[in-house]
Design a protein around this motif. Sequence first.
Motif, PDB file in Angstrom:
ATOM      1  N   LEU A  23      21.115  13.207  84.048  1.00 53.53           N
ATOM      2  CA  LEU A  23      21.848  14.393  83.246  1.00 53.53           C
ATOM      3  C   LEU A  23      21.924  15.395  82.862  1.00 53.53           C
ATOM      4  N   SER A  24      21.488  16.481  82.279  1.00 52.50           N
ATOM      5  CA  SER A  24      21.362  17.181  80.980  1.00 52.50           C
ATOM      6  C   SER A  24      23.309  18.035  80.527  1.00 52.50           C
ATOM      7  N   LEU A  25      23.901  17.236  79.557  1.00 49.44           N
ATOM      8  CA  LEU A  25      25.452  16.730  79.133  1.00 49.44           C
ATOM      9  C   LEU A  25      25.563  18.173  78.038  1.00 49.44           C
ATOM     10  N   PRO A  26      26.775  18.676  77.808  1.00 53.83           N
ATOM     11  CA  PRO A  26      26.989  18.524  76.430  1.00 53.83           C
ATOM     12  C   PRO A  26      27.797  17.150  75.386  1.00 53.83           C
ATOM     13  N   GLU A  27      28.151  17.570  74.595  1.00 54.53           N
ATOM     14  CA  GLU A  27      29.146  16.871  73.619  1.00 54.53           C
ATOM     15  C   GLU A  27      30.275  16.777  74.396  1.00 54.53           C
ATOM     16  N   LYS A  28      30.728  18.025  74.563  1.00 52.99           N
ATOM     17  CA  LYS A  28      31.689  17.978  74.984  1.00 52.99           C
ATOM     18  C   LYS A  28      32.683  18.299  76.187  1.00 52.99           C
ATOM     19  N   PHE A  29      33.254  17.331  77.567  1.00 54.23           N
ATOM     20  CA  PHE A  29      32.581  17.816  78.631  1.00 54.23           C
ATOM     21  C   PHE A  29      33.808  17.681  79.672  1.00 54.23           C
ATOM     22  N   SER A  30      34.152  17.455  80.596  1.00 60.64           N
ATOM     23  CA  SER A  30      34.904  17.055  82.474  1.00 60.64           C
ATOM     24  C   SER A  30      34.332  15.824  82.825  1.00 60.64           C
ATOM     25  N   PHE A  31      34.679  15.353  82.446  1.00 59.00           N
ATOM     26  CA  PHE A  31      33.842  14.050  83.634  1.00 59.00           C
ATOM     27  C   PHE A  31      34.152  14.320  85.213  1.00 59.00           C
ATOM     28  N   GLU A  32      35.135  14.636  85.496  1.00 61.05           N
ATOM     29  CA  GLU A  32      35.549  15.011  86.373  1.00 61.05           C
ATOM     30  C   GLU A  32      35.326  16.873  87.137  1.00 61.05           C
ATOM     31  N   LYS A  33      35.155  17.410  86.257  1.00 56.07           N
ATOM     32  CA  LYS A  33      34.873  17.613  86.890  1.00 56.07           C
ATOM     33  C   LYS A  33      32.998  18.619  86.282  1.00 56.07           C
ATOM     34  N   ASP A  34      32.376  18.457  85.449  1.00 52.37           N
ATOM     35  CA  ASP A  34      31.679  18.819  84.708  1.00 52.37           C
ATOM     36  C   ASP A  34      30.372  18.028  85.504  1.00 52.37           C
ATOM     37  N   ILE A  35      30.740  16.356  85.826  1.00 56.53           N
ATOM     38  CA  ILE A  35      29.901  15.510  86.419  1.00 56.53           C
ATOM     39  C   ILE A  35      30.475  15.246  88.043  1.00 56.53           C
ATOM     40  N   MET A  36      31.022  14.533  88.354  1.00 58.46           N
ATOM     41  CA  MET A  36      31.339  14.732  89.726  1.00 58.46           C
ATOM     42  C   MET A  36      32.019  15.836  90.524  1.00 58.46           C
ATOM     43  N   GLU A  37      31.884  16.903  90.031  1.00 62.64           N
ATOM     44  CA  GLU A  37      32.536  17.862  90.813  1.00 62.64           C
ATOM     45  C   GLU A  37      31.918  18.634  90.961  1.00 62.64           C
ATOM     46  N   SER A  38      31.131  19.124  89.943  1.00 60.03           N
ATOM     47  CA  SER A  38      29.588  20.062  89.979  1.00 60.03           C
ATOM     48  C   SER A  38      28.248  19.395  90.735  1.00 60.03           C
ATOM     49  N   HIS A  39      27.887  18.398  90.348  1.00 58.11           N
ATOM     50  CA  HIS A  39      26.598  17.124  91.360  1.00 58.11           C
ATOM     51  C   HIS A  39      27.436  16.269  92.287  1.00 58.11           C
ATOM     52  N   ILE A  40      28.193  16.588  92.874  1.00 55.45           N
ATOM     53  CA  ILE A  40      28.853  15.619  94.184  1.00 55.45           C
ATOM     54  C   ILE A  40      27.433  15.266  95.329  1.00 55.45           C
ATOM     55  N   HIS A  41      26.684  16.773  95.661  1.00 49.54           N
ATOM     56  CA  HIS A  41      25.375  16.584  95.648  1.00 49.54           C
ATOM     57  C   HIS A  41      24.155  16.290  95.556  1.00 49.54           C
ATOM     58  N   GLY A  42      24.444  16.097  94.465  1.00 47.37           N
ATOM     59  CA  GLY A  42      22.804  15.646  93.756  1.00 47.37           C
ATOM     60  C   GLY A  42      23.114  14.378  93.433  1.00 47.37           C
ATOM     61  N   ILE A  43      24.273  13.173  92.920  1.00 51.85           N
ATOM     62  CA  ILE A  43      24.187  12.239  92.746  1.00 51.85           C
ATOM     63  C   ILE A  43      24.296  11.360  93.313  1.00 51.85           C
ATOM     64  N   ASN A  44      24.478  10.249  93.339  1.00 57.56           N
ATOM     65  CA  ASN A  44      25.740   8.813  93.970  1.00 57.56           C
ATOM     66  C   ASN A  44      26.700   8.963  93.885  1.00 57.56           C
ATOM     67  N   ILE A  45      27.770   8.824  94.049  1.00 59.40           N
ATOM     68  CA  ILE A  45      29.346   9.283  94.510  1.00 59.40           C
ATOM     69  C   ILE A  45      29.908   8.529  95.078  1.00 59.40           C
ATOM     70  N   TYR A  46      30.373   7.533  95.499  1.00 61.37           N
ATOM     71  CA  TYR A  46      30.769   6.767  96.613  1.00 61.37           C
ATOM     72  C   TYR A  46      32.445   5.909  96.347  1.00 61.37           C
ATOM     73  N   GLY A  47      33.373   5.986  97.105  1.00 58.68           N
ATOM     74  CA  GLY A  47      34.615   5.735  96.962  1.00 58.68           C
ATOM     75  C   GLY A  47      34.739   4.840  97.839  1.00 58.68           C
ATOM     76  N   HIS A  48      35.301   3.817  96.721  1.00 59.58           N
ATOM     77  CA  HIS A  48      35.554   2.425  97.509  1.00 59.58           C
ATOM     78  C   HIS A  48      37.335   2.424  97.325  1.00 59.58           C
ATOM     79  N   ARG A  49      37.681   2.465  98.943  1.00 57.87           N
ATOM     80  CA  ARG A  49      39.153   2.079  99.255  1.00 57.87           C
ATOM     81  C   ARG A  49      40.338   0.589  98.721  1.00 57.87           C
TER      82      ARG A  49
END
Length: 231
Positions: A181-207
Motif C-alpha cells: 500500500l502507498s501510505l503517508p507518514e501519518k495516518f489512521s490504521f483503522e480508517k486509512d487501511i482497514m476501512e479504506s481497503h476493506i475490499h482490496g486486502i484480506n482482512i479476517y475477524g477471529h471471534r
Amino acid sequence: MKECIILAGGFGTRLQSVVSDVPKCMAEVAGKPFLRYLFDYAANEGFNHIILSLGYKFEIVISWLETQNMPFEVSYVAEEYPLGTGGAIKLAFTKVKGTEAFVINGDTFFDLDSESFLEFHREKESDISVALKPMQDFDRYGSVELDDEQRIIRFNEKEYKKEGLINGGVYIIAKKLFSKLSLPEKFSFEKDIMESHIHGINIYGHRLDNYFIDIGIPSDFEKANVDFLGK
C-alpha cells in the motif's frame, strides 16, 4: 520468532481525573503499571520479541524498562510527533524481524490464545487478522460484520447495539502489507487501511469470547483495579 508490537504512546486524556501525568500504558493498576500485565501476558504466551511504539513522555517508559527483567527481547521506536495509529504501527514494523507481528493496544487487555489466533491468521493467508470480542448492550464501540468465511465485510460506527462483535484491539499484520500500500507518514490504521481497503486486502475477524478490558475510561480503569488484584 513470535513478535508483538505494543502501542504505548497514548496521552491518556480521558484518564486525567484518576491517573497522574504519565503515558496511558504506565497507569498504575492494582499496584503495577498496566504495561507490566501486558508483558506478563506476552511471557506466558511465548513471545520472543516485543516492540514498544512510544510517544508521549516515552522517557518514563524507558526508565521503567531499565528496572525490569523480561524473558524476551525488547525494542522500541519513539514518535517525534504524533503519527496516528497507522503511522505508529508502520514505524514499529521497521523493527519486526519476521513476516508478521501481533499488534496490541497499551491500554487494553484481551486474554486470548495467541497460538490459535496465529494459526487462524496463517490458515486464512490474511493481511490483517482482527481479534473480535462478542459484546451485549453497548454503545461505546463500533461493531464489525463478517461473512461466512470470517472475512470482515463492514465496520459500523458507534451506536447502541443489543449484541454484536467489537474490534478487540489485537491484530496480526503481515509485514508485506506496508509495501503493498502507498501510505503517508501519518495516518489512521483503522480508517486509512482497514476501512479504506476493506475490499482490496484480506482482512479476517477471529471471534474470541475471552476476558477483555479497556482501561481508557475511568469506570473501566477502576474495574481493572479490582480485576487485576493478585495478578
